[in-house]
Design an enzyme around this catalytic site. Structure first.
Site, PDB file in Angstrom:
ATOM      1  N   HIS A   1       3.955  -3.957  -4.392  1.00 46.69           N
ATOM      2  CA  HIS A   1       3.261  -4.572  -3.262  1.00 46.69           C
ATOM      3  C   HIS A   1       2.679  -5.402  -4.472  1.00 46.69           C
ATOM      4  O   HIS A   1       1.534  -6.720  -3.755  1.00 46.69           O
ATOM      5  CB  HIS A   1       2.441  -3.448  -2.896  1.00 46.69           C
ATOM      6  CG  HIS A   1       1.066  -3.123  -3.555  1.00 46.69           C
ATOM      7  ND1 HIS A   1       1.199  -1.486  -4.432  1.00 46.69           N
ATOM      8  CD2 HIS A   1      -0.332  -3.327  -4.333  1.00 46.69           C
ATOM      9  CE1 HIS A   1       0.553  -0.994  -4.702  1.00 46.69           C
ATOM     10  NE2 HIS A   1      -0.693  -2.035  -5.431  1.00 46.69           N
TER      11      HIS A   1
ATOM     12  N   ASP B   1       7.876   1.314  -4.521  1.00 44.11           N
ATOM     13  CA  ASP B   1       7.044   0.990  -4.496  1.00 44.11           C
ATOM     14  C   ASP B   1       6.999   0.083  -6.238  1.00 44.11           C
ATOM     15  O   ASP B   1       5.588   0.365  -6.584  1.00 44.11           O
ATOM     16  CB  ASP B   1       5.629   1.356  -4.516  1.00 44.11           C
ATOM     17  CG  ASP B   1       3.940   0.391  -4.288  1.00 44.11           C
ATOM     18  OD1 ASP B   1       5.007  -0.971  -4.136  1.00 44.11           O
ATOM     19  OD2 ASP B   1       3.167   0.000  -4.693  1.00 44.11           O
TER      20      ASP B   1
ATOM     21  N   SER C   1      -3.753  -1.370  -9.802  1.00 47.03           N
ATOM     22  CA  SER C   1      -1.868  -1.008  -9.334  1.00 47.03           C
ATOM     23  C   SER C   1      -0.887  -1.814 -10.273  1.00 47.03           C
ATOM     24  O   SER C   1      -1.121  -2.867 -10.575  1.00 47.03           O
ATOM     25  CB  SER C   1      -1.871  -1.458  -7.643  1.00 47.03           C
ATOM     26  OG  SER C   1      -2.496  -0.832  -6.817  1.00 47.03           O
TER      27      SER C   1
END
Length: 388
Positions: A108, A139, A217
């Site tokens: 993402h 992911d 992230s």
């Protein structure tokens, strides 16, 4: 940058179905931030956990390292990633895997990126990068960065299966564009389950109270030996209007990542099937409220134009209704089975379609009005902006 919006048919299906069953949600941030550190992307989930008080991170035995030692040893192997998209610029973190320039991050962080750049020093030179492979279901994404060997400091990948609740951990990343930030905490829980942005469940996830914020992230969660044991991915934000850390973060286990790295590097990651609908889980309460013919299954809400479901004649909602403040489409097909296997929830549907491959034909049992029929659907490759 404006809040990024994605069109994820099955992602919305999963969320909508969860809301039907529970009528209570929390939000988590996926970790994207604008280059100005302002906006985040949030999604709704139904799982909730109690927070764990923050604890000073020191090793549980004499062989461990202090936070300072871990930072000095590992910080150079944490990448700052900037991804230019149509909606603006997003940033995140990454883990240097080798001296050839391979960097592991969250999918993402780079999904939809038109130009990706990476740096390895705080406010250092940006180097161009290309996406070698992606695995939306986990992911994860693998980048190849064109940078001098002197800039590449590979980190050691540990064994996430050896982690125990209470073990000290350190997170290094770039929260809100604040490069090379280190935070510390413990493993708050193991074997959690989170939902990838494409709607598929990621299992055996590590929960930590080490502060993780948008921009972390893709960065590493590190054990007391200085080994990467997780890829920081999601946080609970504490509710609407809050995008910051509340002591509940989630990291994808590095063992899960190891299973995908070789495939990503060779470009042979599985091409998961794509159906092209959004739907809602049918519960007994919903069935009673709307006089539906079954008490479980997936009620089709929308059918993506030009997608496999549309080509097979699957029909979406024709009217709308509201239950406890939630909007639902009625009049669409109800999916109850695929290849003879019962489909009770949107989670079942997401997993079944994801486990199939592009080009594969599945037999879908569908209720339309008072009729039950079997419809053949040939799955397609997943578009970059879609999930199911």
């Amino acid at each position: 940058m404006p809040k990024q919006k994605r069109s994820h048919p099955f992602g919305s299906a999963l969320l909508g179905g969860a809301v039907v069953a529970v009528f209570a949600v929390l939000a988590f941030a996926t970790g994207l931030v604008s280059s100005g550190g302002g906006s985040t992307t949030t999604r709704e989930v139904v799982r909730a956990s109690g927070t764990t008080p923050a604890a000073a991170v020191t090793a549980g035995d004499e062989s461990g390292n202090t936070v300072n030692q871990i930072y000095k040893a590992d910080a150079n192997g944490v990448a700052f990633i900037e991804s230019k998209m149509a909606e603006g610029v997003a940033s995140g973190s990454g883990v240097v895997l080798d001296e050839e320039g391979h960097v592991l991050t969250n999918n993402h962080v780079v999904e939809g990126g038109e130009e990706i750049q990476v740096s390895f020093e705080s406010e250092g030179q940006m180097y161009p990068a290309e996406v070698v492979g992606t695995e939306p279901n986990s992911d994860l994404a693998l980048l190849k960065v064109e940078a001098p060997a002197a800039q590449l400091h590979p980190l050691t990948l540990g064994d996430s299966s050896k982690m125990e609740v209470g073990d000290p951990v350190v997170a290094i990343g770039n929260p809100f564009d604040l490069q090379r930030t280190v935070t510390s905490g413990i493993v708050s829980a193991l074997q959690r389950e989170i939902t990838a942005p494409d709607g598929v469940a990621i299992k055996n996830v590590i929960q930590t109270d080490a502060a993780i914020n948008p921009g972390n992230s893709g960065g590493p969660l590190i054990n007391a030996d200085g080994e990467v044991i997780g890829i920081n991915s999601q946080i609970y934000t504490g509710g609407e209007g809050s995008n910051g850390n509340v002591g509940i973060g989630f990291a994808i286990p590095i063992n899960t990542a190891k299973e995908q790295i070789a495939k990503l590097e060779s470009g042979t990651a599985d091409e998961h099937g794509f159906l092209g609908i959004s739907g809602a889980t049918i519960t007994p309460e919903l069935a009673k409220a709307f006089n539906l013919p079954v008490e479980e299954g997936v009620l089709v809400q929308q059918v993506e134009e030009g997608g496999p479901a549309a080509a097979a004649g699957i029909q979406g909602a024709t009217t709308a209704a509201e239950v406890e403040g939630q909007q639902f489409g009625l009049g669409g097909d109800i999916i109850t089975a695929i290849d003879g296997e019962k489909i009770g929830t949107t989670e079942d549907l997401v997993k079944t379609i994801s486990d199939a491959h592009a080009g594969e034909t599945v037999e879908m049992t569908v209720i339309r009005g008072e009729r039950t029929a079997t419809v053949s659907v040939t799955l397609a490759e997943r578009p970059a902006t879609s999930a199911g």
